[in-house]
Write an enzyme that holds these catalytic residues in place. Structure first.
Site, short mmCIF file in Angstrom:
data_model
loop_
_atom_site.label_atom_id
_atom_site.label_comp_id
_atom_site.label_asym_id
_atom_site.label_seq_id
_atom_site.Cartn_x
_atom_site.Cartn_y
_atom_site.Cartn_z
N VAL A 56 7.56 7.90 9.66
CA VAL A 56 6.96 9.21 9.46
C VAL A 56 5.75 9.33 10.37
O VAL A 56 4.86 8.48 10.36
CB VAL A 56 6.58 9.43 7.99
CG1 VAL A 56 5.79 10.73 7.82
CG2 VAL A 56 7.81 9.44 7.10
N ASP A 97 -2.19 1.14 -1.15
CA ASP A 97 -3.30 0.79 -0.25
C ASP A 97 -3.83 1.97 0.54
O ASP A 97 -4.94 1.91 1.08
CB ASP A 97 -2.86 -0.30 0.72
CG ASP A 97 -2.67 -1.64 0.05
OD1 ASP A 97 -3.27 -1.85 -1.02
OD2 ASP A 97 -1.93 -2.49 0.59
N GLY A 103 7.05 0.01 -0.41
CA GLY A 103 6.34 -1.17 -0.88
C GLY A 103 6.26 -1.13 -2.40
O GLY A 103 7.10 -0.51 -3.07
N PHE A 104 5.24 -1.73 -2.95
CA PHE A 104 5.11 -1.77 -4.41
C PHE A 104 4.99 -0.37 -5.01
O PHE A 104 5.66 -0.04 -5.99
CB PHE A 104 3.91 -2.62 -4.81
CG PHE A 104 4.11 -4.09 -4.58
CD1 PHE A 104 5.03 -4.81 -5.31
CD2 PHE A 104 3.37 -4.76 -3.61
CE1 PHE A 104 5.22 -6.17 -5.10
CE2 PHE A 104 3.55 -6.11 -3.39
CZ PHE A 104 4.48 -6.82 -4.14
N GLY A 105 4.13 0.48 -4.43
CA GLY A 105 3.93 1.81 -4.98
C GLY A 105 5.14 2.70 -4.84
O GLY A 105 5.57 3.36 -5.79
N GLU A 164 -5.40 -19.03 0.75
CA GLU A 164 -4.05 -19.57 0.60
C GLU A 164 -3.53 -20.12 1.92
O GLU A 164 -2.89 -21.18 1.97
CB GLU A 164 -3.13 -18.48 0.06
CG GLU A 164 -3.44 -18.11 -1.38
CD GLU A 164 -2.81 -16.81 -1.84
OE1 GLU A 164 -2.88 -16.51 -3.04
OE2 GLU A 164 -2.25 -16.08 -0.99
N GLY A 210 7.49 5.17 2.30
CA GLY A 210 7.14 3.78 2.10
C GLY A 210 7.80 3.22 0.85
O GLY A 210 7.77 3.84 -0.20
#
Length: 488
Positions: free
Chosen positions: A97, A335, A28-30, A189, A26
């Site tokens: 994966v 997450d 993403g941010f992490g 939002e 992954g």
């Protein structure tokens, strides 16, 4: 089994020449922060992601509502990590994966490939949760990927187009009714922006309809919007939403969603002073889901192979150093991790599922890998909470900002909070070009109320077996709430 070797072992400086291999699932941010934090370390890195891009999810709703184009909030992974790729330290593989074989220290990929790891960082993120009603997904798309954003954009804009074609006001109404389920930051939002589109962006662009007559309804099962914010800020957010023209229904519990609308229960006061739950049916052709989040299915795969525990949301319960119990070389971040912050080791606190938490976990996982390689003990994770932000619409937002080195918190709303929200999000975007493009688009939208990313492909090209349904009177009579329901 077909082993994967991202590059030949004979190539100097490439994976396979003897250095430990860190596989990151992954980007993403992490995952991205972990890869960056390992830059220059004596390891070879393999990043595996299902897509070819890193996505700045906090602004994804802007793509869904035609405020920004996709490239403004997404960047190719290979471009972001090009320096490490050129240095021979990192390889990027696009693939999914499907599992982890801890016995052989291999990651299982689609197509049957197995990828060896010495250290593994799992940052697979989260997906939508419909609380056991996955059949609602086809009628109420969530917002996690660019594909989701394109789907929502198409449905929202198509609804106005279909309303323009309807001559019967009764049949036009559902096309001009937009329901957003869930009043967390994403739902708030989204509802605020949809109200702006109806009231401002499209107000002079149709002949047969007045877009300002559109209804935007925000349904929240809890007692108030933005439940993680303080009650005064939550109330202020509700007032700002209503000021934009949105309708807010706290305490509305959704019981069914179909092609014709949404069924919900709402506690209402009766003439005798008592309160009872009353069922309502809201005819609408556009429902957006922002109510539930579930961990990636990879969490269950990890639990099966490692015996780790999962929380109620399917997240992996990790140890203080972010590893899985019994597997000190497997880290779970973002997450997918049910993690705690150990500022006070005796009273650890849960880490919220927000992007700063994922970034900090990614950096800590990389840091602990380097420490283990040096023979040092890993450190417990400590989360630094910088506060919370949520925008409602133009010149409307709420903010809770923790002041550094103090226990005080700054809370404000309105135009000042909106400006702060703008600058924070521009600052954290990846790449100078993206920052410049977003600032220009926002400035244009601020002064003109226009959204120029309002194009979408032919629906038949995206979903060749589906079509927009124009319901005749006989079919409409069978809609839920009046008879037997039908599916789009």
């Amino acid at each position: 089994m077909k082993p994967v070797s991202p590059s030949s072992a004979s190539q100097p400086g490439r994976p396979g020449h003897g250095r430990p291999r860190v596989v990151i699932i992954g980007c993403g941010f992490g995952g991205l922060e972990a890869a960056k934090a390992l830059d220059g370390a004596a390891v070879d890195i393999v990043v595996v992601d299902r897509t070819n891009h890193h996505l700045f999810q906090p602004l994804l709703y802007q793509v869904a509502t035609a405020g920004l184009s996709a490239p403004a909030i997404a960047a190719p992974i290979r471009h972001v990590l090009r320096k490490q790729i050129a240095d021979g330290q990192l390889t990027v593989l696009m693939g999914e994966v499907t599992g982890v074989d801890t016995a052989s220290s291999c990651v299982q990929m689609d197509g049957g490939e197995h990828l060896h790891y010495d250290h593994l960082i799992v940052a697979a993120g989260a997906t939508h949760s419909y609380f056991g009603r996955d059949d609602w997904a086809r009628f109420a798309p969530g917002l996690k990927t660019l594909g989701d954003a394109f789907t929502i954009r198409r449905r929202v804009l198509s609804a106005f187009e279909q309303a323009e074609r309807e001559s019967d006001p009764a049949r036009r109404g559902p096309w001009l009714t937009f329901a957003v389920v869930g009043a967390g930051p994403t739902g708030v939002e989204m509802a605020g922006t949809l109200a702006e589109i109806a009231q401002q962006t499209l107000s002079a662009e149709f002949c047969r309809i007045d877009s300002r007559e559109a209804r935007v309804i925000l349904l929240e099962g809890g007692p108030r919007v933005l439940g993680t914010f303080t009650e005064p800020l939550s109330q202020r957010a509700k007032e700002q939403l209503e000021g934009l023209g949105a309708e807010v229904l706290p305490g509305a519990k959704v019981t069914d969603i179909n092609a014709f609308g949404i069924q919900y229960d709402l506690n209402e006061r009766q003439p005798d002073g008592s309160t009872r739950s009353v069922s309502h049916f809201l005819p609408t052709r556009t429902v957006i889901w922002a109510a539930g989040v579930a961990a990636s299915p990879l969490g269950k795969a990890l639990a099966k192979t490692t015996g780790c525990e999962l929380d109620r949301a399917g997240r992996v319960i990790v140890q203080p150093d972010l590893t899985i119990p019994g597997h000190p070389n497997i880290y779970v971040v973002g997450d997918l991790a049910s993690a705690k912050s150990y500022h006070d080791p005796q009273n650890p606190t849960p880490v919220p599922g927000v992007s700063p938490g994922a970034k900090q976990m990614g950096r800590k996982a990389a840091f602990n890998i380097i420490r283990r390689m040096k023979g040092l003990e890993p450190q417990s994770f400590r989360y630094f909470d910088y506060g919370s932000l949520a925008t409602i619409g133009k010149r409307a937002a709420v903010a809770m900002i923790d002041l550094p080195f103090t226990k005080r918190q700054l809370r404000f709303s309105g135009f000042a909070a909106w400006l702060f929200w703008l600058f924070v999000h521009v600052y954290f975007l990846i790449g100078f070009r993206n920052r410049l493009v977003v600032m220009m688009d926002w400035a244009w939208a601020y002064f003109t109320s226009q959204r120029h990313a309002r194009v979408f492909p032919d629906p038949h090209a995206l979903e060749p077996h589906k079509r927009l349904v124009r319901v005749d009177d006989d079919t409409a009579a069978k809609a839920p709430g009046t008879g037997t329901g039908a599916a789009r």
